[in-house]
Design a protein around this motif. Structure first.
Motif, PDB file in Angstrom:
ATOM      1  N   ASP A   1       0.815  -1.210   0.000  1.00  0.00           N
ATOM      2  CA  ASP A   1       0.000   0.000   0.000  1.00  0.00           C
ATOM      3  C   ASP A   1       0.854   1.268   0.000  1.00  0.00           C
ATOM      4  N   SER A   2       2.146   1.144  -0.356  1.00  0.00           N
ATOM      5  CA  SER A   2       3.020   2.314  -0.391  1.00  0.00           C
ATOM      6  C   SER A   2       2.519   3.333  -1.413  1.00  0.00           C
ATOM      7  N   ASP A   3       2.571   4.611  -1.048  1.00  0.00           N
ATOM      8  CA  ASP A   3       2.184   5.709  -1.921  1.00  0.00           C
ATOM      9  C   ASP A   3       3.459   6.464  -2.290  1.00  0.00           C
ATOM     10  N   LEU A   4       3.952   6.261  -3.499  1.00  0.00           N
ATOM     11  CA  LEU A   4       5.205   6.873  -3.899  1.00  0.00           C
ATOM     12  C   LEU A   4       5.117   8.391  -3.896  1.00  0.00           C
ATOM     13  N   ARG A   5       3.942   8.934  -4.170  1.00  0.00           N
ATOM     14  CA  ARG A   5       3.794  10.390  -4.120  1.00  0.00           C
ATOM     15  C   ARG A   5       4.153  10.908  -2.722  1.00  0.00           C
ATOM     16  N   GLN A   6       3.734  10.180  -1.708  1.00  0.00           N
ATOM     17  CA  GLN A   6       4.051  10.583  -0.347  1.00  0.00           C
ATOM     18  C   GLN A   6       5.544  10.417  -0.063  1.00  0.00           C
ATOM     19  N   VAL A   7       6.149   9.384  -0.639  1.00  0.00           N
ATOM     20  CA  VAL A   7       7.583   9.181  -0.475  1.00  0.00           C
ATOM     21  C   VAL A   7       8.342  10.371  -1.060  1.00  0.00           C
ATOM     22  N   VAL A   8       7.935  10.795  -2.264  1.00  0.00           N
ATOM     23  CA  VAL A   8       8.569  11.947  -2.902  1.00  0.00           C
ATOM     24  C   VAL A   8       8.372  13.200  -2.054  1.00  0.00           C
ATOM     25  N   PHE A   9       7.140  13.413  -1.606  1.00  0.00           N
ATOM     26  CA  PHE A   9       6.817  14.597  -0.816  1.00  0.00           C
ATOM     27  C   PHE A   9       7.652  14.644   0.464  1.00  0.00           C
ATOM     28  N   LYS A  10       7.756  13.518   1.147  1.00  0.00           N
ATOM     29  CA  LYS A  10       8.539  13.472   2.387  1.00  0.00           C
ATOM     30  C   LYS A  10      10.002  13.773   2.104  1.00  0.00           C
ATOM     31  N   GLY A  11      10.509  13.255   0.994  1.00  0.00           N
ATOM     32  CA  GLY A  11      11.892  13.519   0.646  1.00  0.00           C
ATOM     33  C   GLY A  11      12.149  14.997   0.411  1.00  0.00           C
ATOM     34  N   LEU A  12      11.208  15.666  -0.266  1.00  0.00           N
ATOM     35  CA  LEU A  12      11.343  17.105  -0.508  1.00  0.00           C
ATOM     36  C   LEU A  12      11.303  17.888   0.799  1.00  0.00           C
ATOM     37  N   GLN A  13      10.398  17.507   1.700  1.00  0.00           N
ATOM     38  CA  GLN A  13      10.325  18.211   2.975  1.00  0.00           C
ATOM     39  C   GLN A  13      11.578  17.947   3.814  1.00  0.00           C
ATOM     40  N   ASP A  14      12.098  16.749   3.758  1.00  0.00           N
ATOM     41  CA  ASP A  14      13.332  16.456   4.478  1.00  0.00           C
ATOM     42  C   ASP A  14      14.491  17.297   3.951  1.00  0.00           C
ATOM     43  N   ASP A  15      14.357  17.729   2.671  1.00  0.00           N
ATOM     44  CA  ASP A  15      15.384  18.552   2.042  1.00  0.00           C
ATOM     45  C   ASP A  15      15.131  20.037   2.275  1.00  0.00           C
ATOM     46  N   GLY A  16      14.128  20.353   3.097  1.00  0.00           N
ATOM     47  CA  GLY A  16      13.869  21.744   3.443  1.00  0.00           C
ATOM     48  C   GLY A  16      12.886  22.462   2.548  1.00  0.00           C
ATOM     49  N   GLN A  17      12.207  21.735   1.649  1.00  0.00           N
ATOM     50  CA  GLN A  17      11.258  22.354   0.735  1.00  0.00           C
ATOM     51  C   GLN A  17       9.815  22.101   1.197  1.00  0.00           C
ATOM     52  N   LEU A  18       8.893  22.859   0.583  1.00  0.00           N
ATOM     53  CA  LEU A  18       7.453  22.700   0.822  1.00  0.00           C
ATOM     54  C   LEU A  18       7.111  22.785   2.308  1.00  0.00           C
ATOM     55  N   LYS A  19       7.716  23.741   2.985  1.00  0.00           N
ATOM     56  CA  LYS A  19       7.431  23.922   4.405  1.00  0.00           C
ATOM     57  C   LYS A  19       5.987  24.398   4.589  1.00  0.00           C
ATOM     58  N   GLY A  20       5.333  23.863   5.604  1.00  0.00           N
ATOM     59  CA  GLY A  20       3.973  24.258   5.900  1.00  0.00           C
ATOM     60  C   GLY A  20       2.914  23.583   5.055  1.00  0.00           C
ATOM     61  N   VAL A  21       3.312  22.691   4.151  1.00  0.00           N
ATOM     62  CA  VAL A  21       2.361  21.969   3.303  1.00  0.00           C
ATOM     63  C   VAL A  21       2.117  20.592   3.903  1.00  0.00           C
ATOM     64  N   ASP A  22       0.862  20.217   4.002  1.00  0.00           N
ATOM     65  CA  ASP A  22       0.490  18.927   4.568  1.00  0.00           C
ATOM     66  C   ASP A  22       0.099  17.974   3.442  1.00  0.00           C
ATOM     67  N   TYR A  23       0.774  16.811   3.362  1.00  0.00           N
ATOM     68  CA  TYR A  23       0.513  15.895   2.252  1.00  0.00           C
ATOM     69  C   TYR A  23      -0.933  15.427   2.216  1.00  0.00           C
ATOM     70  N   ALA A  24      -1.431  14.927   3.333  1.00  0.00           N
ATOM     71  CA  ALA A  24      -2.778  14.346   3.365  1.00  0.00           C
ATOM     72  C   ALA A  24      -3.840  15.388   3.021  1.00  0.00           C
ATOM     73  N   LYS A  25      -3.642  16.624   3.442  1.00  0.00           N
ATOM     74  CA  LYS A  25      -4.639  17.667   3.237  1.00  0.00           C
ATOM     75  C   LYS A  25      -4.446  18.432   1.935  1.00  0.00           C
ATOM     76  N   ASP A  26      -3.199  18.741   1.588  1.00  0.00           N
ATOM     77  CA  ASP A  26      -2.926  19.667   0.496  1.00  0.00           C
ATOM     78  C   ASP A  26      -2.488  19.002  -0.807  1.00  0.00           C
ATOM     79  N   VAL A  27      -2.055  17.759  -0.771  1.00  0.00           N
ATOM     80  CA  VAL A  27      -1.463  17.138  -1.953  1.00  0.00           C
ATOM     81  C   VAL A  27      -2.210  15.883  -2.398  1.00  0.00           C
ATOM     82  N   GLU A  28      -2.363  14.939  -1.499  1.00  0.00           N
ATOM     83  CA  GLU A  28      -2.942  13.632  -1.849  1.00  0.00           C
ATOM     84  C   GLU A  28      -4.308  13.712  -2.524  1.00  0.00           C
ATOM     85  N   PRO A  29      -5.201  14.635  -2.141  1.00  0.00           N
ATOM     86  CA  PRO A  29      -6.546  14.637  -2.741  1.00  0.00           C
ATOM     87  C   PRO A  29      -6.597  14.922  -4.237  1.00  0.00           C
ATOM     88  N   TRP A  30      -5.522  15.513  -4.811  1.00  0.00           N
ATOM     89  CA  TRP A  30      -5.605  15.899  -6.224  1.00  0.00           C
ATOM     90  C   TRP A  30      -4.425  15.452  -7.088  1.00  0.00           C
TER      91      TRP A  30
END
Length: 525
Positions: free
Chosen positions: A125-154
């Motif tokens: 059930d891995s979601d690669l989109r979430q893997v990518v998103f987490k990697g970007l946030q770990d790199d200091g990007q997309l601060k303040g953006v929530d994956y479940a609320k702001d990204v996954e729905p669309w």
């Protein structure tokens, strides 16, 4: 009226109408989301760098850090592709497909399961989109953006990035990111926040969100898309068709406009066995695909109409004729002809770097120390078939088994061996005949082995990794499993565990004239 294709005022047809998904909305208009309320129309300086960093982060994480997770998504494929919303004059393009064909997904599962660490990290059930998103946030990007609320729905399963010309010849190219959209209303609600965090501008165009680093650039790109897309470009479609299946990631670029825009592209340096001129004179196009073939991973490429070309007429490198104990080797057909064809450019580059007199003095010194004529004797020594071979460290790790095999001029090779033995620091070297070729080696025993033993081409590990070696211009092979065994005492436990599933790495370059095909294959046991 302006005739600049990137000036929206110059467009006389094909403009989307207000309210359509591809509309060119200015900040503040109803339905637009390039700029969040209260924000300036243009991002701060450095926004382009952040946009490019965002693109690079996405592609790097998908292609390397999260490799294979996509394979556990639903087995489907098809649907709109990012090239359908890139302008027809796109110079360079790359995409990652998290929803490739069913065959690619199944092969990816087999590949990933070869790695113990990956089996523990990747679940069905891995979601690669979430893997990518987490990697970007770990790199200091997309601060303040929530994956479940702001990204996954669309957010959909495909991500593309393109480089298009600037508004003028002197302007920097524009980097464009295309994100697949599954729900436009939810995308409109979330993209302003994401755009602000990334210091980018975004606009819905058909089934994708296009993002750049400025609203003017965004409007120009969206307008250009309305007049024609990369997916409709004859060059692009022809090149990708010649390449074959896109796989999980693919890329394409047109060398001539890209070279003019970057002033630094050299197609010849990317394709072994081909010669090239200055970067600004490059022509031709290159298509690439990262894909799975059974349990193996392949990077395949194809070039059309390149200004670089192959030299010499011999095909077949002789790589498969080496001993089956070979751990690593690279073989080049027409090596002497290739060096001769590329010598003027090489000579010019060195002279530009060190000066003409220094270059001449260096050549004189080499000629005196080696007793050869440069460059003519170098061409003769390489011959029409040349290989560098490594066979390990011998029994007890006491013997460096390394050699060159050439069908070139034996007298020149003898001069080189004699010079090496007279103080060039290479130690004792040996030269022995091997059929129609000559072996030059640091080890007398290894020279005998190369002269008398064959069979590498008959092994399964070679056949899986190096395909069509008999018709290639350049070919290489690395026995990963053999190297792990050879140097097992120098590997850590974790390295040994993850290398345990790998078999070999191989590459080939083939073609005639201005067209080439190349393949890099990583195989598993």
């Amino acid at each position: 009226m302006s005739t600049n294709p990137f000036d929206p005022a110059s467009q006389q047809h094909g403009e989307p109408q207000p309210g359509e998904p591809g509309e060119l909305l200015q900040p503040g208009q109803p339905g637009a989301f390039p700029v969040p309320p209260g924000e300036p129309a243009e991002p701060p300086r450095g926004g382009r760098g952040r946009t490019v960093a965002l693109v690079g982060g996405i592609l790097a994480i998908v292609a390397v850090g999260a490799g294979g997770a996509f394979a556990f998504q639903q087995v489907s494929g098809g649907g709109a592709q990012p090239e359908s919303v890139m302008p027809a004059n796109t110079m360079a393009f790359a995409k990652v497909d998290l929803d490739p064909s069913a065959g690619q997904k199944l092969d990816a599962i087999r590949f990933i399961r070869k790695f113990p660490d990956a089996r523990g990290e990747v679940k069905e059930d891995s979601d690669l989109r979430q893997v990518v998103f987490k990697g970007l946030q770990d790199d200091g990007q997309l601060k303040g953006v929530d994956y479940a609320k702001d990204v996954e729905p669309w957010l959909g399963q495909r991500i593309g990035v393109g480089l298009v010309p600037g508004a003028t010849d002197d302007a920097e190219p524009t980097a464009v990111v295309a994100l697949a959209v599954t729900d436009q209303d939810k995308a409109k609600a979330s993209l302003p926040k994401i755009a602000k965090s990334a210091e980018a501008q975004c606009q819905l165009v058909e089934e994708f969100a296009l993002c750049t680093d400025g609203s003017d650039k965004l409007a120009a790109v969206a307008t250009a898309v309305g007049k024609g897309t990369l997916a409709d470009s004859k060059n692009f479609t022809t090149d990708m068709a010649d390449l074959g299946e896109d796989g999980v990631a693919s890329a394409w670029f047109d060398a001539e406009p890209l070279a003019k825009a970057t002033k630094s592209l050299d197609v010849g340096s990317m394709i072994p066995g081909m010669t090239a001129g200055p970067a600004t004179s490059q022509t031709g196009r290159v298509a690439l695909a990262l894909r799975f073939d059974g349990p193996h991973l392949e990077l395949a490429g194809h070039t059309n109409g390149a200004s670089v070309k192959f030299a010499g007429s011999k095909t077949g490198t002789g790589l498969g004729q080496l001993p089956d104990t070979t751990l690593a080797a690279v073989s080049i057909a027409n090596a002497g002809d290739q060096l001769e064809a590329g010598w003027p450019a090489l000579e010019k580059a060195v002279k530009d770097s060190v000066g003409e007199q220094e270059f001449a003095d260096g050549v004189d010194q080499v000629e005196q120390e080696l007793g050869i004529s440069v460059p003519d004797d170098l061409y003769a020594a390489l011959g029409s078939q040349f290989s560098l071979v490594f066979g390990g460290m011998g029994e007890g790790q006491s013997e460096l088994r390394i050699a060159a095999v050439s069908d070139g001029d034996k007298a020149v090779l003898q001069k080189l061996v004699d010079a090496a033995g007279q103080g060039m620091g290479a130690g004792d070297m040996t030269l022995k005949p091997a059929g129609g070729a000559t072996v030059v080696s640091l080890s007398d025993g290894y020279a005998d082995e190369l002269a008398s033993n064959h069979g590498l081409g008959d092994t399964a590990r070679f056949k899986d990794a190096v395909q069509d070696a008999d018709s290639a211009r350049v070919a290489g092979f690395v026995d990963i499993a053999g190297l792990v065994t050879e140097f097992k005492d120098e590997l850590g436990a974790d390295e040994a565990k993850n290398f345990a599933g790998l078999s070999a790495l191989g590459f080939t370059v083939s073609g005639e004239g201005n067209s080439a095909d190349f393949s890099l294959r990583l195989t598993t046991k």
